[in-house]
Every structure is written in C-alpha cells, then in structure tokens.
Design a protein around this motif. Structure first.
Motif, PDB file in Angstrom:
ATOM      1  N   UNK A 150       0.838  -1.183   0.000  1.00 33.04           N
ATOM      2  CA  UNK A 150       0.000   0.000   0.000  1.00 33.04           C
ATOM      3  C   UNK A 150       0.877   1.239   0.000  1.00 33.04           C
ATOM      4  N   UNK A 151       0.380   2.355  -0.507  1.00 38.70           N
ATOM      5  CA  UNK A 151       1.137   3.605  -0.413  1.00 38.70           C
ATOM      6  C   UNK A 151       1.378   3.967   1.058  1.00 38.70           C
ATOM      7  N   UNK A 152       2.573   4.393   1.364  1.00 40.09           N
ATOM      8  CA  UNK A 152       2.940   4.614   2.763  1.00 40.09           C
ATOM      9  C   UNK A 152       2.205   5.787   3.405  1.00 40.09           C
ATOM     10  N   UNK A 153       1.638   6.693   2.612  1.00 36.52           N
ATOM     11  CA  UNK A 153       0.832   7.757   3.227  1.00 36.52           C
ATOM     12  C   UNK A 153      -0.428   7.198   3.870  1.00 36.52           C
ATOM     13  N   UNK A 154      -0.796   5.962   3.513  1.00 33.61           N
ATOM     14  CA  UNK A 154      -1.974   5.323   4.097  1.00 33.61           C
ATOM     15  C   UNK A 154      -1.630   4.469   5.320  1.00 33.61           C
ATOM     16  N   UNK A 155      -0.354   4.235   5.564  1.00 35.54           N
ATOM     17  CA  UNK A 155       0.071   3.336   6.640  1.00 35.54           C
ATOM     18  C   UNK A 155      -0.448   3.800   7.993  1.00 35.54           C
ATOM     19  N   UNK A 156      -0.794   2.823   8.802  1.00 37.18           N
ATOM     20  CA  UNK A 156      -1.284   3.069  10.168  1.00 37.18           C
ATOM     21  C   UNK A 156      -2.441   4.072  10.150  1.00 37.18           C
ATOM     22  N   UNK A 157      -3.311   3.901   9.153  1.00 35.56           N
ATOM     23  CA  UNK A 157      -4.491   4.766   8.998  1.00 35.56           C
ATOM     24  C   UNK A 157      -4.124   6.245   8.952  1.00 35.56           C
ATOM     25  N   UNK A 158      -2.994   6.544   8.288  1.00 37.01           N
ATOM     26  CA  UNK A 158      -2.553   7.920   8.103  1.00 37.01           C
ATOM     27  C   UNK A 158      -1.697   8.469   9.236  1.00 37.01           C
ATOM     28  N   UNK A 159      -1.441   7.668  10.259  1.00 36.43           N
ATOM     29  CA  UNK A 159      -0.651   8.147  11.398  1.00 36.43           C
ATOM     30  C   UNK A 159       0.784   8.481  11.002  1.00 36.43           C
ATOM     31  N   UNK A 160       1.390   7.681  10.123  1.00 39.08           N
ATOM     32  CA  UNK A 160       2.755   7.988   9.685  1.00 39.08           C
ATOM     33  C   UNK A 160       2.806   9.345   8.998  1.00 39.08           C
ATOM     34  N   UNK A 161       1.808   9.623   8.155  1.00 40.47           N
ATOM     35  CA  UNK A 161       1.745  10.913   7.468  1.00 40.47           C
ATOM     36  C   UNK A 161       1.602  12.045   8.485  1.00 40.47           C
ATOM     37  N   UNK A 162       0.717  11.879   9.443  1.00 39.95           N
ATOM     38  CA  UNK A 162       0.540  12.896  10.484  1.00 39.95           C
ATOM     39  C   UNK A 162       1.837  13.129  11.247  1.00 39.95           C
ATOM     40  N   UNK A 163       2.545  12.058  11.594  1.00 39.42           N
ATOM     41  CA  UNK A 163       3.812  12.188  12.314  1.00 39.42           C
ATOM     42  C   UNK A 163       4.841  12.964  11.501  1.00 39.42           C
ATOM     43  N   UNK A 164       4.933  12.664  10.214  1.00 42.07           N
ATOM     44  CA  UNK A 164       5.911  13.337   9.360  1.00 42.07           C
ATOM     45  C   UNK A 164       5.591  14.827   9.232  1.00 42.07           C
ATOM     46  N   UNK A 165       4.328  15.151   9.025  1.00 39.51           N
ATOM     47  CA  UNK A 165       3.931  16.562   8.913  1.00 39.51           C
ATOM     48  C   UNK A 165       4.201  17.287  10.227  1.00 39.51           C
ATOM     49  N   UNK A 166       3.855  16.665  11.340  1.00 41.64           N
ATOM     50  CA  UNK A 166       4.084  17.278  12.651  1.00 41.64           C
ATOM     51  C   UNK A 166       5.579  17.513  12.878  1.00 41.64           C
ATOM     52  N   UNK A 167       6.419  16.536  12.521  1.00 41.58           N
ATOM     53  CA  UNK A 167       7.862  16.680  12.697  1.00 41.58           C
ATOM     54  C   UNK A 167       8.395  17.878  11.916  1.00 41.58           C
ATOM     55  N   UNK A 168       7.959  18.030  10.687  1.00 40.60           N
ATOM     56  CA  UNK A 168       8.420  19.143   9.863  1.00 40.60           C
ATOM     57  C   UNK A 168       7.894  20.479  10.378  1.00 40.60           C
ATOM     58  N   UNK A 169       6.632  20.509  10.729  1.00 43.28           N
ATOM     59  CA  UNK A 169       6.019  21.744  11.217  1.00 43.28           C
ATOM     60  C   UNK A 169       6.639  22.186  12.546  1.00 43.28           C
ATOM     61  N   UNK A 170       6.639  21.303  13.526  1.00 38.38           N
ATOM     62  CA  UNK A 170       7.173  21.656  14.845  1.00 38.38           C
ATOM     63  C   UNK A 170       8.694  21.789  14.831  1.00 38.38           C
ATOM     64  N   UNK A 171       9.333  21.172  13.848  1.00 37.84           N
ATOM     65  CA  UNK A 171      10.787  21.262  13.713  1.00 37.84           C
ATOM     66  C   UNK A 171      11.270  22.572  13.144  1.00 37.84           C
ATOM     67  N   UNK A 172      10.345  23.402  12.652  1.00 36.82           N
ATOM     68  CA  UNK A 172      10.733  24.730  12.201  1.00 36.82           C
ATOM     69  C   UNK A 172      10.622  25.020  10.724  1.00 36.82           C
ATOM     70  N   UNK A 173      10.056  24.119   9.943  1.00 39.10           N
ATOM     71  CA  UNK A 173       9.892  24.390   8.504  1.00 39.10           C
ATOM     72  C   UNK A 173       8.841  25.475   8.298  1.00 39.10           C
ATOM     73  N   UNK A 174       9.127  26.399   7.406  1.00 34.95           N
ATOM     74  CA  UNK A 174       8.197  27.494   7.131  1.00 34.95           C
ATOM     75  C   UNK A 174       6.944  27.013   6.418  1.00 34.95           C
ATOM     76  N   UNK A 175       7.126  26.060   5.521  1.00 38.25           N
ATOM     77  CA  UNK A 175       6.008  25.468   4.790  1.00 38.25           C
ATOM     78  C   UNK A 175       6.237  23.960   4.736  1.00 38.25           C
ATOM     79  N   UNK A 176       5.147  23.219   4.643  1.00 37.01           N
ATOM     80  CA  UNK A 176       5.237  21.764   4.547  1.00 37.01           C
ATOM     81  C   UNK A 176       4.400  21.318   3.353  1.00 37.01           C
ATOM     82  N   UNK A 177       5.029  20.560   2.467  1.00 34.82           N
ATOM     83  CA  UNK A 177       4.357  19.983   1.316  1.00 34.82           C
ATOM     84  C   UNK A 177       4.451  18.470   1.419  1.00 34.82           C
ATOM     85  N   UNK A 178       3.422  17.790   0.960  1.00 38.68           N
ATOM     86  CA  UNK A 178       3.421  16.332   0.933  1.00 38.68           C
ATOM     87  C   UNK A 178       3.293  15.906  -0.526  1.00 38.68           C
ATOM     88  N   UNK A 179       4.310  15.200  -1.021  1.00 39.32           N
ATOM     89  CA  UNK A 179       4.277  14.675  -2.379  1.00 39.32           C
ATOM     90  C   UNK A 179       3.358  13.457  -2.401  1.00 39.32           C
TER      91      UNK A 179
END
Length: 162
Positions: free
Chosen positions: A1-30
């Motif tokens: 399955x596409x990894x953005x769907x893994x763990x019912x989207x939890x992996x995607x949420x974790x990655x976005x949160x890491x980038x956002x809280x880590x200081x990125x000005x903008x976050x894009x998901x390919x």
C-alpha cells in the motif's frame, strides 16, 4: 500500500508534525500512488509521474518550490519515530543557507531528513532517476552530518507493524 496510508494515516501525520514543529516554514506532501487529504498545515503536491520512482517525486517537489527559498528539508513518511527534534537539529545545522547540505545520522548511519540548499536543486534534479534519490549526489559532495540517534532510530519501516 502507499505509505501515506500506513497506520491509517498516522505515519503521514507524524511526518507533517515533525516538519512543522521542527521549524519548517512550509510543509508539502508529495502524493501520487494515493491522493489523500493531508493534515494541516501541510499542502498537497500531486506528482503526476510518481510511478517513475522516488527520483521523480523529489524532482517534482523541488521544481514546485518558490524561487526564493533557501532550501528544502526532505523527509520520508516511512520513518515514524523521527520527530521534530531531528528536523530542528538538521535545520539548525544548515543555518538555512542556500549552499548547505545537511543529513541526519543514526548511530553514524546516514538517513533522513536531509536539508538541500537551493544552490543544489538543479544539480540534484539532473541526477535523479527511477528509485534513486539524492543519495549519490550527497555522497559526492561535502555534507554536514548531524547525529540524531538520541531521539530516533531513523529506521525505514516497510510495514506499519515492522
């Protein structure tokens, strides 16, 4: 399955949160193999030729960035234990310089996220093919490595239960 769907989207949420809280000005998901709603504050970036591999996804992502960005933090959704501390450490080491190349390491093993300064976008893009990302380019250039094993394993997960 596409990894953005893994763990019912939890992996995607974790990655976005890491980038956002880590200081990125903008976050894009390919997105490509699956088109999903991305968690805020991320914005979707649909990669039309996603089936050509990760190299095409990275190329499409780099070409969509504003021309005045200093660089981009490249992170993968299948690194569920990587959090904002890792992203912040990589960003701090980059000093957001357009000539910087910075890579997280885990027990001295190179991993992600990676900061690519904007000065490198064109040369990196020229080297991308199939399922080969920026690794060969990084191997041939001066990279600042930041040890992040105190916060995460950086282990690529192939399944949500791995």
């Amino acid at each position: 399955m596409p990894k953005v769907l893994a763990a019912e989207g939890l992996w995607l949420e974790n990655a976005v949160r890491a980038l956002d809280l880590g200081g990125c000005d903008e976050v894009f998901v390919a997105l490509g193999a699956a088109i999903v709603a991305v968690p805020p504050p991320a914005r979707p970036l649909v990669v039309e030729r996603w089936a050509l591999g990760v190299g095409e996804s990275l190329r499409a992502s780099l070409t969509q960035l504003a021309p005045d960005v200093a660089g981009a933090v490249i992170h993968l959704v299948d690194l569920p234990d990587v959090d904002h501390r890792v992203v912040a450490a990589v960003l701090a080491a980059s000093r957001r310089r357009s000539d910087a190349l910075v890579r997280a390491t885990y027990a001295a093993r190179p991993g992600h996220p990676v900061f690519l300064g904007a000065n490198h976008f064109g040369r990196v893009s020229q080297r991308l093919t199939g399922d080969v990302g920026a690794g060969p380019y990084l191997a041939e250039n001066t990279v600042t490595y930041v040890e992040c094993g105190q916060w995460a394993s950086g282990e690529d997960q192939d399944t949500p239960t791995a």
